[in-house]
Scaffold this motif. Structure first.
Motif, PDB file in Angstrom:
ATOM      1  N   UNK A   1       7.561  10.930  -7.284  1.00  0.00           N
ATOM      2  CA  UNK A   1       6.395  11.124  -8.138  1.00  0.00           C
ATOM      3  C   UNK A   1       6.542  12.473  -8.824  1.00  0.00           C
ATOM      4  N   UNK A   2       5.441  12.974  -9.333  1.00  0.00           N
ATOM      5  CA  UNK A   2       5.438  14.309  -9.913  1.00  0.00           C
ATOM      6  C   UNK A   2       5.995  14.410 -11.311  1.00  0.00           C
ATOM      7  N   UNK A   3       6.059  13.276 -12.026  1.00  0.00           N
ATOM      8  CA  UNK A   3       6.595  13.273 -13.388  1.00  0.00           C
ATOM      9  C   UNK A   3       5.501  13.177 -14.449  1.00  0.00           C
ATOM     10  N   UNK A   4       4.263  13.217 -14.016  1.00  0.00           N
ATOM     11  CA  UNK A   4       3.119  13.108 -14.918  1.00  0.00           C
ATOM     12  C   UNK A   4       3.157  11.796 -15.707  1.00  0.00           C
ATOM     13  N   UNK A   5       3.594  10.738 -15.035  1.00  0.00           N
ATOM     14  CA  UNK A   5       3.606   9.402 -15.616  1.00  0.00           C
ATOM     15  C   UNK A   5       2.506   8.580 -14.934  1.00  0.00           C
ATOM     16  N   UNK A   6       2.070   7.511 -15.563  1.00  0.00           N
ATOM     17  CA  UNK A   6       1.000   6.704 -14.957  1.00  0.00           C
ATOM     18  C   UNK A   6       1.408   6.123 -13.602  1.00  0.00           C
ATOM     19  N   UNK A   7       0.476   6.156 -12.679  1.00  0.00           N
ATOM     20  CA  UNK A   7       0.694   5.556 -11.369  1.00  0.00           C
ATOM     21  C   UNK A   7       0.417   4.063 -11.438  1.00  0.00           C
ATOM     22  N   UNK A   8       0.972   3.341 -10.490  1.00  0.00           N
ATOM     23  CA  UNK A   8       0.696   1.916 -10.398  1.00  0.00           C
ATOM     24  C   UNK A   8      -0.690   1.674  -9.833  1.00  0.00           C
ATOM     25  N   UNK A   9      -1.040   0.422  -9.739  1.00  0.00           N
ATOM     26  CA  UNK A   9      -2.331   0.024  -9.201  1.00  0.00           C
ATOM     27  C   UNK A   9      -2.248   0.058  -7.674  1.00  0.00           C
ATOM     28  N   UNK A  10      -2.637   1.172  -7.108  1.00  0.00           N
ATOM     29  CA  UNK A  10      -2.527   1.383  -5.665  1.00  0.00           C
ATOM     30  C   UNK A  10      -3.926   1.338  -5.062  1.00  0.00           C
ATOM     31  N   UNK A  11      -4.246   0.243  -4.409  1.00  0.00           N
ATOM     32  CA  UNK A  11      -5.535   0.090  -3.720  1.00  0.00           C
ATOM     33  C   UNK A  11      -5.255  -0.094  -2.237  1.00  0.00           C
ATOM     34  N   UNK A  12      -5.229   1.014  -1.525  1.00  0.00           N
ATOM     35  CA  UNK A  12      -4.936   0.976  -0.097  1.00  0.00           C
ATOM     36  C   UNK A  12      -6.188   0.600   0.688  1.00  0.00           C
ATOM     37  N   UNK A  13      -5.984  -0.131   1.745  1.00  0.00           N
ATOM     38  CA  UNK A  13      -7.097  -0.511   2.616  1.00  0.00           C
ATOM     39  C   UNK A  13      -7.410   0.641   3.556  1.00  0.00           C
ATOM     40  N   UNK A  14      -8.683   0.850   3.803  1.00  0.00           N
ATOM     41  CA  UNK A  14      -9.100   1.877   4.763  1.00  0.00           C
ATOM     42  C   UNK A  14      -8.740   1.440   6.167  1.00  0.00           C
ATOM     43  N   UNK A  15      -8.205   2.367   6.923  1.00  0.00           N
ATOM     44  CA  UNK A  15      -7.805   2.065   8.302  1.00  0.00           C
ATOM     45  C   UNK A  15      -8.833   2.547   9.317  1.00  0.00           C
ATOM     46  N   UNK A  16      -9.658   3.490   8.888  1.00  0.00           N
ATOM     47  CA  UNK A  16     -10.662   4.037   9.797  1.00  0.00           C
ATOM     48  C   UNK A  16     -11.567   2.917  10.292  1.00  0.00           C
ATOM     49  N   UNK A  17     -11.880   2.950  11.538  1.00  0.00           N
ATOM     50  CA  UNK A  17     -12.756   1.985  12.203  1.00  0.00           C
ATOM     51  C   UNK A  17     -12.113   0.625  12.433  1.00  0.00           C
ATOM     52  N   UNK A  18     -10.830   0.468  12.100  1.00  0.00           N
ATOM     53  CA  UNK A  18     -10.140  -0.787  12.391  1.00  0.00           C
ATOM     54  C   UNK A  18      -9.369  -0.646  13.702  1.00  0.00           C
ATOM     55  N   UNK A  19      -9.233  -1.748  14.409  1.00  0.00           N
ATOM     56  CA  UNK A  19      -8.489  -1.764  15.666  1.00  0.00           C
ATOM     57  C   UNK A  19      -7.693  -3.048  15.780  1.00  0.00           C
TER      58      UNK A  19
END
Length: 171
Positions: A34-52
Protein backbone atom coordinates in the motif's frame (compact mmCIF):
# COMPACT_ATOMS: atom_id res chain seq x y z
CA UNK A 1 24.28 -5.48 0.43
CA UNK A 2 21.19 -7.68 0.31
CA UNK A 3 18.13 -8.12 -1.84
CA UNK A 4 14.96 -7.32 0.08
CA UNK A 5 11.52 -8.63 -0.79
CA UNK A 6 8.79 -6.85 1.17
CA UNK A 7 5.15 -7.99 1.11
CA UNK A 8 2.36 -5.49 1.80
CA UNK A 9 3.39 -3.46 4.89
CA UNK A 10 6.78 -5.18 4.60
CA UNK A 11 7.29 -3.33 1.31
CA UNK A 12 7.04 -0.03 3.15
CA UNK A 13 9.45 -1.30 5.79
CA UNK A 14 11.86 -2.40 3.03
CA UNK A 15 11.75 1.07 1.47
CA UNK A 16 12.42 2.73 4.83
CA UNK A 17 15.32 0.35 5.49
CA UNK A 18 16.83 1.09 2.07
CA UNK A 19 16.37 4.85 2.51
CA UNK A 20 18.02 4.88 5.95
CA UNK A 21 20.75 2.34 5.20
CA UNK A 22 21.49 2.65 1.47
CA UNK A 23 24.65 0.54 1.63
CA UNK A 24 22.60 -2.42 2.91
CA UNK A 25 20.09 -2.64 0.04
CA UNK A 26 21.22 -4.02 -3.30
CA UNK A 27 17.66 -4.29 -4.67
CA UNK A 28 14.08 -4.06 -3.38
CA UNK A 29 11.19 -6.11 -4.66
CA UNK A 30 7.85 -4.77 -3.50
CA UNK A 31 4.97 -7.25 -3.33
CA UNK A 32 1.48 -5.72 -3.30
CA UNK A 33 2.31 -2.81 -0.97
CA UNK A 34 0.00 0.00 0.00
CA UNK A 35 1.11 3.57 0.51
CA UNK A 36 0.93 4.64 -3.14
CA UNK A 37 -1.99 7.03 -2.69
CA UNK A 38 -4.07 4.93 -5.08
CA UNK A 39 -7.70 3.94 -4.51
CA UNK A 40 -8.26 1.04 -2.14
CA UNK A 41 -10.48 -1.88 -3.00
CA UNK A 42 -13.86 -2.53 -1.46
CA UNK A 43 -12.73 -3.85 1.91
CA UNK A 44 -15.62 -4.61 4.27
CA UNK A 45 -14.19 -6.64 7.12
CA UNK A 46 -16.47 -8.38 9.56
CA UNK A 47 -16.23 -7.38 13.20
CA UNK A 48 -14.72 -10.09 15.35
CA UNK A 49 -15.46 -8.57 18.72
CA UNK A 50 -18.09 -10.49 20.66
CA UNK A 51 -17.85 -13.50 18.32
CA UNK A 52 -16.85 -16.94 19.58
CA UNK A 53 -16.33 -20.44 18.27
CA UNK A 54 -17.60 -21.23 14.78
CA UNK A 55 -18.95 -17.70 14.26
CA UNK A 56 -15.48 -16.25 14.97
CA UNK A 57 -13.83 -18.80 12.65
CA UNK A 58 -16.29 -17.99 9.85
CA UNK A 59 -15.70 -14.24 10.23
CA UNK A 60 -11.91 -14.72 10.18
CA UNK A 61 -12.19 -16.79 6.98
CA UNK A 62 -14.49 -14.18 5.40
CA UNK A 63 -12.02 -11.41 6.27
CA UNK A 64 -9.14 -13.42 4.81
CA UNK A 65 -11.09 -13.83 1.57
CA UNK A 66 -11.92 -10.11 1.54
CA UNK A 67 -8.39 -8.82 1.92
CA UNK A 68 -5.86 -11.60 1.24
CA UNK A 69 -7.12 -14.29 -1.13
CA UNK A 70 -9.22 -14.26 -4.28
CA UNK A 71 -10.06 -17.95 -4.68
CA UNK A 72 -12.18 -19.42 -1.84
CA UNK A 73 -10.67 -22.84 -2.60
CA UNK A 74 -7.27 -21.50 -1.48
CA UNK A 75 -8.69 -20.55 1.93
CA UNK A 76 -7.80 -23.95 3.31
CA UNK A 77 -6.84 -24.90 6.86
CA UNK A 78 -3.19 -23.87 6.36
CA UNK A 79 -4.09 -20.44 4.96
CA UNK A 80 -6.58 -19.87 7.74
CA UNK A 81 -4.08 -20.90 10.43
CA UNK A 82 -1.38 -18.61 9.03
CA UNK A 83 -3.79 -15.69 8.67
CA UNK A 84 -5.25 -16.22 12.15
CA UNK A 85 -1.76 -16.37 13.72
CA UNK A 86 -0.70 -13.17 11.99
CA UNK A 87 -3.88 -11.44 13.02
CA UNK A 88 -3.59 -12.53 16.65
CA UNK A 89 0.10 -11.59 16.93
CA UNK A 90 -0.26 -8.11 15.41
CA UNK A 91 0.91 -5.45 17.83
CA UNK A 92 -0.28 -2.37 15.96
CA UNK A 93 -2.62 -1.18 13.26
CA UNK A 94 -0.44 -0.64 10.17
CA UNK A 95 -3.08 1.45 8.34
CA UNK A 96 -1.87 4.87 9.59
CA UNK A 97 1.72 3.79 8.86
CA UNK A 98 0.79 2.99 5.26
CA UNK A 99 -1.95 5.29 4.02
CA UNK A 100 -2.17 7.38 2.08
CA UNK A 101 1.37 7.72 0.69
CA UNK A 102 3.99 6.40 3.11
CA UNK A 103 5.61 4.17 0.49
CA UNK A 104 5.98 7.08 -1.93
CA UNK A 105 7.59 9.20 0.78
CA UNK A 106 10.08 6.43 1.60
CA UNK A 107 10.91 5.63 -2.05
CA UNK A 108 11.96 9.22 -2.72
CA UNK A 109 15.13 8.47 -0.74
CA UNK A 110 15.86 4.97 -2.09
CA UNK A 111 18.86 4.60 -4.40
CA UNK A 112 18.65 0.83 -4.91
CA UNK A 113 16.80 -0.61 -7.92
CA UNK A 114 13.14 -1.24 -7.17
CA UNK A 115 10.95 -3.85 -8.84
CA UNK A 116 7.40 -4.93 -8.04
CA UNK A 117 5.22 -8.01 -8.06
CA UNK A 118 1.42 -7.71 -7.97
CA UNK A 119 -1.43 -10.15 -7.60
CA UNK A 120 -3.67 -9.71 -10.64
CA UNK A 121 -6.78 -9.97 -8.46
CA UNK A 122 -5.60 -8.02 -5.40
CA UNK A 123 -8.73 -6.66 -3.74
CA UNK A 124 -6.83 -4.51 -1.22
CA UNK A 125 -4.87 -2.60 -3.88
CA UNK A 126 -6.75 -3.28 -7.13
CA UNK A 127 -5.98 -2.40 -10.72
CA UNK A 128 -2.33 -3.34 -11.18
CA UNK A 129 -2.00 -0.76 -13.99
CA UNK A 130 -2.78 2.07 -11.54
CA UNK A 131 -0.32 0.67 -9.01
CA UNK A 132 2.36 0.38 -11.68
CA UNK A 133 1.76 3.96 -12.87
CA UNK A 134 2.09 5.28 -9.30
CA UNK A 135 5.35 3.39 -8.79
CA UNK A 136 6.81 4.39 -12.17
CA UNK A 137 6.75 8.06 -11.17
CA UNK A 138 9.62 7.30 -8.77
CA UNK A 139 10.97 4.09 -10.30
CA UNK A 140 10.76 4.52 -14.08
CA UNK A 141 13.13 1.61 -14.80
CA UNK A 142 11.39 -0.87 -12.54
CA UNK A 143 10.23 -4.27 -13.69
CA UNK A 144 6.57 -4.73 -12.78
CA UNK A 145 5.29 -8.30 -12.89
CA UNK A 146 1.81 -9.66 -12.32
CA UNK A 147 1.00 -12.98 -10.68
CA UNK A 148 -2.05 -14.42 -12.46
CA UNK A 149 -4.99 -15.91 -10.58
CA UNK A 150 -3.87 -14.43 -7.27
CA UNK A 151 -5.07 -11.83 -4.82
CA UNK A 152 -3.12 -9.75 -2.31
CA UNK A 153 -1.41 -12.80 -0.80
CA UNK A 154 -0.09 -13.77 -4.22
CA UNK A 155 2.90 -15.75 -2.95
CA UNK A 156 0.52 -18.10 -1.16
CA UNK A 157 -2.30 -18.21 -3.68
CA UNK A 158 -0.11 -18.88 -6.72
CA UNK A 159 3.25 -19.85 -5.25
CA UNK A 160 4.58 -21.44 -8.43
CA UNK A 161 4.09 -18.31 -10.54
CA UNK A 162 5.26 -16.00 -7.74
CA UNK A 163 8.46 -17.99 -7.17
CA UNK A 164 9.24 -18.05 -10.88
CA UNK A 165 8.80 -14.26 -11.09
CA UNK A 166 10.77 -13.54 -7.91
CA UNK A 167 13.68 -15.73 -8.99
CA UNK A 168 13.71 -14.09 -12.41
CA UNK A 169 13.81 -10.60 -10.83
CA UNK A 170 16.60 -11.65 -8.50
CA UNK A 171 18.60 -12.88 -11.50
Amino acid sequence: PIDIIGFSFGGILAAHLASRHPARARRIILVDPGGLNTPLGNINLQRLRDLEGAAWDQAVRANMLTIMLHDPARADALATAIYRQGMLSARSNPRPLVLPDHLIRALVNVNAPVDAIWGALDNAHPDPAKQEAALRVLCPDMQFRIVPDAGHWCMFENAEAFNRIALDLLG
